[in-house]
Scaffold this motif. Structure first.
Motif, PDB file in Angstrom:
ATOM      1  N   ALA A  32      20.517   3.377  10.332  1.00 39.88           N
ATOM      2  CA  ALA A  32      20.392   4.382   9.269  1.00 39.88           C
ATOM      3  C   ALA A  32      18.924   4.657   8.991  1.00 39.88           C
ATOM      4  O   ALA A  32      18.048   3.887   9.389  1.00 39.88           O
ATOM      5  N   PHE A  33      18.653   5.759   8.287  1.00 40.45           N
ATOM      6  CA  PHE A  33      17.296   6.014   7.807  1.00 40.45           C
ATOM      7  C   PHE A  33      16.987   5.030   6.688  1.00 40.45           C
ATOM      8  O   PHE A  33      17.801   4.831   5.783  1.00 40.45           O
ATOM      9  N   GLU A  34      15.796   4.424   6.763  1.00 35.49           N
ATOM     10  CA  GLU A  34      15.434   3.440   5.743  1.00 35.49           C
ATOM     11  C   GLU A  34      14.013   3.662   5.258  1.00 35.49           C
ATOM     12  O   GLU A  34      13.145   4.153   6.002  1.00 35.49           O
ATOM     13  N   ASP A  35      13.787   3.290   3.987  1.00 33.32           N
ATOM     14  CA  ASP A  35      12.439   3.283   3.432  1.00 33.32           C
ATOM     15  C   ASP A  35      11.683   2.095   4.019  1.00 33.32           C
ATOM     16  O   ASP A  35      12.243   1.003   4.169  1.00 33.32           O
ATOM     17  N   MET A  36      10.397   2.314   4.312  1.00 31.70           N
ATOM     18  CA  MET A  36       9.574   1.256   4.880  1.00 31.70           C
ATOM     19  C   MET A  36       8.407   0.954   3.948  1.00 31.70           C
ATOM     20  O   MET A  36       7.663   1.858   3.546  1.00 31.70           O
ATOM     21  N   ASN A  37       8.267  -0.310   3.579  1.00 29.88           N
ATOM     22  CA  ASN A  37       7.118  -0.737   2.780  1.00 29.88           C
ATOM     23  C   ASN A  37       5.893  -0.887   3.674  1.00 29.88           C
ATOM     24  O   ASN A  37       5.978  -1.442   4.775  1.00 29.88           O
ATOM     25  N   LEU A  38       4.774  -0.404   3.197  1.00 27.55           N
ATOM     26  CA  LEU A  38       3.501  -0.488   3.929  1.00 27.55           C
ATOM     27  C   LEU A  38       2.681  -1.646   3.383  1.00 27.55           C
ATOM     28  O   LEU A  38       2.406  -1.707   2.184  1.00 27.55           O
ATOM     29  N   TRP A  39       2.302  -2.559   4.280  1.00 27.30           N
ATOM     30  CA  TRP A  39       1.459  -3.699   3.928  1.00 27.30           C
ATOM     31  C   TRP A  39       0.187  -3.656   4.776  1.00 27.30           C
ATOM     32  O   TRP A  39       0.252  -3.403   5.981  1.00 27.30           O
ATOM     33  N   VAL A  40      -0.953  -3.905   4.154  1.00 24.13           N
ATOM     34  CA  VAL A  40      -2.250  -3.750   4.828  1.00 24.13           C
ATOM     35  C   VAL A  40      -3.128  -4.982   4.584  1.00 24.13           C
ATOM     36  O   VAL A  40      -3.152  -5.526   3.485  1.00 24.13           O
ATOM     37  N   LYS A  41      -3.851  -5.373   5.631  1.00 27.65           N
ATOM     38  CA  LYS A  41      -4.771  -6.517   5.512  1.00 27.65           C
ATOM     39  C   LYS A  41      -6.036  -6.250   6.324  1.00 27.65           C
ATOM     40  O   LYS A  41      -5.965  -5.862   7.494  1.00 27.65           O
ATOM     41  N   ASN A  42      -7.181  -6.449   5.709  1.00 25.55           N
ATOM     42  CA  ASN A  42      -8.459  -6.360   6.429  1.00 25.55           C
ATOM     43  C   ASN A  42      -8.875  -7.752   6.865  1.00 25.55           C
ATOM     44  O   ASN A  42      -8.824  -8.695   6.076  1.00 25.55           O
ATOM     45  N   ILE A  43      -9.272  -7.893   8.128  1.00 25.50           N
ATOM     46  CA  ILE A  43      -9.588  -9.225   8.674  1.00 25.50           C
ATOM     47  C   ILE A  43     -11.034  -9.327   9.117  1.00 25.50           C
ATOM     48  O   ILE A  43     -11.416 -10.264   9.827  1.00 25.50           O
ATOM     49  N   TYR A  44     -11.874  -8.382   8.693  1.00 22.05           N
ATOM     50  CA  TYR A  44     -13.262  -8.422   9.142  1.00 22.05           C
ATOM     51  C   TYR A  44     -14.148  -9.209   8.206  1.00 22.05           C
ATOM     52  O   TYR A  44     -15.324  -9.400   8.458  1.00 22.05           O
ATOM     53  N   ASN A  45     -13.616  -9.672   7.062  1.00 21.10           N
ATOM     54  CA  ASN A  45     -14.430 -10.465   6.112  1.00 21.10           C
ATOM     55  C   ASN A  45     -14.531 -11.908   6.594  1.00 21.10           C
ATOM     56  O   ASN A  45     -13.628 -12.419   7.206  1.00 21.10           O
ATOM     57  N   ALA A  75       0.807  -1.233   0.000  1.00 22.68           N
ATOM     58  CA  ALA A  75       0.000   0.000   0.000  1.00 22.68           C
ATOM     59  C   ALA A  75       0.832   1.271   0.000  1.00 22.68           C
ATOM     60  O   ALA A  75       0.307   2.350   0.278  1.00 22.68           O
ATOM     61  N   GLY A  76       2.121   1.158  -0.302  1.00 23.26           N
ATOM     62  CA  GLY A  76       2.944   2.352  -0.396  1.00 23.26           C
ATOM     63  C   GLY A  76       4.316   2.159   0.216  1.00 23.26           C
ATOM     64  O   GLY A  76       4.610   1.126   0.832  1.00 23.26           O
ATOM     65  N   ARG A  77       5.163   3.155   0.008  1.00 22.18           N
ATOM     66  CA  ARG A  77       6.513   3.124   0.581  1.00 22.18           C
ATOM     67  C   ARG A  77       6.780   4.462   1.262  1.00 22.18           C
ATOM     68  O   ARG A  77       6.652   5.522   0.650  1.00 22.18           O
ATOM     69  N   LEU A  78       7.154   4.405   2.533  1.00 25.55           N
ATOM     70  CA  LEU A  78       7.437   5.608   3.309  1.00 25.55           C
ATOM     71  C   LEU A  78       8.944   5.852   3.272  1.00 25.55           C
ATOM     72  O   LEU A  78       9.721   5.076   3.847  1.00 25.55           O
ATOM     73  N   VAL A  79       9.345   6.891   2.561  1.00 26.47           N
ATOM     74  CA  VAL A  79      10.755   7.129   2.239  1.00 26.47           C
ATOM     75  C   VAL A  79      11.523   7.647   3.453  1.00 26.47           C
ATOM     76  O   VAL A  79      11.069   8.571   4.144  1.00 26.47           O
ATOM     77  N   ASN A  80      12.697   7.014   3.700  1.00 25.84           N
ATOM     78  CA  ASN A  80      13.553   7.418   4.829  1.00 25.84           C
ATOM     79  C   ASN A  80      12.716   7.687   6.077  1.00 25.84           C
ATOM     80  O   ASN A  80      12.856   8.716   6.735  1.00 25.84           O
ATOM     81  N   ASN A  81      11.894   6.739   6.395  1.00 28.37           N
ATOM     82  CA  ASN A  81      10.858   6.979   7.400  1.00 28.37           C
ATOM     83  C   ASN A  81      11.356   6.961   8.835  1.00 28.37           C
ATOM     84  O   ASN A  81      10.852   7.686   9.676  1.00 28.37           O
ATOM     85  N   CYS A  82      12.338   6.109   9.118  1.00 29.78           N
ATOM     86  CA  CYS A  82      12.782   6.002  10.507  1.00 29.78           C
ATOM     87  C   CYS A  82      14.220   5.518  10.573  1.00 29.78           C
ATOM     88  O   CYS A  82      14.780   5.006   9.606  1.00 29.78           O
TER      89      CYS A  82
END
Length: 285
Positions: free
Chosen positions: A272-285, A260-267
């Motif tokens: 070192a500062f690193e990019d973080m990949n965003l992964w999302v899952k809905n579990i209400y189905n 669901a996106g990439r947060l650049v130099n996020n933390c």
């Protein structure tokens, strides 16, 4: 804590025009915690504050109602968490004070890894390895071992996971920690940071000793976390994974998380500062 191995987090909360923020000094960023009723003027003052503090990034997971305000203040959309607010979406907004911080390095390589991960999407098969290791909820008695493991895997980390008092406090409050035990020793750990108000949880603090990797242990811990979270009534799960680390990205994709996106130099993580990949899952189905 092992001397010289890790850096403790010294973040603190503050208010700018009644807007609550988290000042994250190790990651040189500000996180806007309370965005309700926020205005462009509020955001400009937060930007000014962050600049004066020599911080280089401002982040916020905002609602659709505040989205245009952030855009008009110069923020960029880096990701989207479907269902973050009790089923309503959150927008991961970022403002880069430093020009160098908004540069994503090795972009083609990181995109190639995501494509590989997506080719393995929803292929996780739960295997019962109970004869080899036991997955269970962590207890206070596990904290020293957890600190040893986490400080071995992560040289630096966005939250103070090397602090026994912090682990004790969060274990009592809002974080579900699970460990995998082999021959009486903790070999892997992961947790769910639970937002009970919004019914979302972040899968985080994932670490495994090198000699126990590539055995599916972490995947089975994630499976156990998801099972408990679904019972508790949570709707949305998400995770921020290091964009250069194949194993955790593959594990999340196999568990049917959506990129669901990439947060650049996020933390500041692993030194070192690193990019973080965003992964999302809905579990209400």
């Amino acid at each position: 804590m092992r001397a010289g191995k890790c850096v403790l987090n010294n973040s603190y909360y503050a208010k700018i025009d009644r807007t609550k923020i988290l000042v994250d000094l190790p990651s040189k960023r500000v996180k806007i915690v309370d965005f309700n009723g926020i205005s462009i003027q509020n955001l400009k003052r937060i930007i000014h504050f962050a600049s004066k503090q020599h911080l280089s990034k401002i982040i916020c997971n905002c609602s659709i109602e505040s989205f245009e305000t952030f855009i008009n203040a110069g923020f960029n959309l880096e990701g989207k968490i479907d269902g973050y607010f009790k089923g309503n979406d959150a927008f991961c907004m970022s403002y880069f004070i430093s020009c160098t911080r908004k540069v994503c390095s090795n972009f083609p390589k990181k995109d190639s890894l995501v494509k590989e991960c997506l080719s393995m999407k929803n292929t996780y098969i739960h295997r019962n390895n109970s004869m080899e290791y036991l997955i269970r909820n962590a207890t206070k008695n596990d904290i020293k071992e957890m600190v040893d493991l986490l400080s071995t895997v992560f040289l630096t980390y966005p939250s103070p996971i090397y602090d026994e008092e912090y682990l004790t406090q969060t274990m009592n409050e809002k974080v579900l920690y699970k460990v995998a035990v082999h021959d009486g020793k903790i070999v892997s750990v992961a947790s769910a940071d639970m937002d009970e108000k919004n019914l979302n949880a972040e899968i985080t603090n994932c670490a495994t000793y090198p000699t126990f990797r590539c055995k599916g242990i972490l995947s089975n811990i994630i499976h156990s976390l998801e099972y408990d979270l679904k019972i508790k009534g949570f709707l949305t799960l998400y995770s921020l994974s290091r964009s250069i680390n194949p194993s955790i990205n593959f594990a999340l994709s196999k568990h049917n998380y959506n990129f669901a996106g990439r947060l650049v130099n996020n933390c500041n993580i692993c030194g070192a500062f690193e990019d973080m990949n965003l992964w999302v899952k809905n579990i209400y189905n």
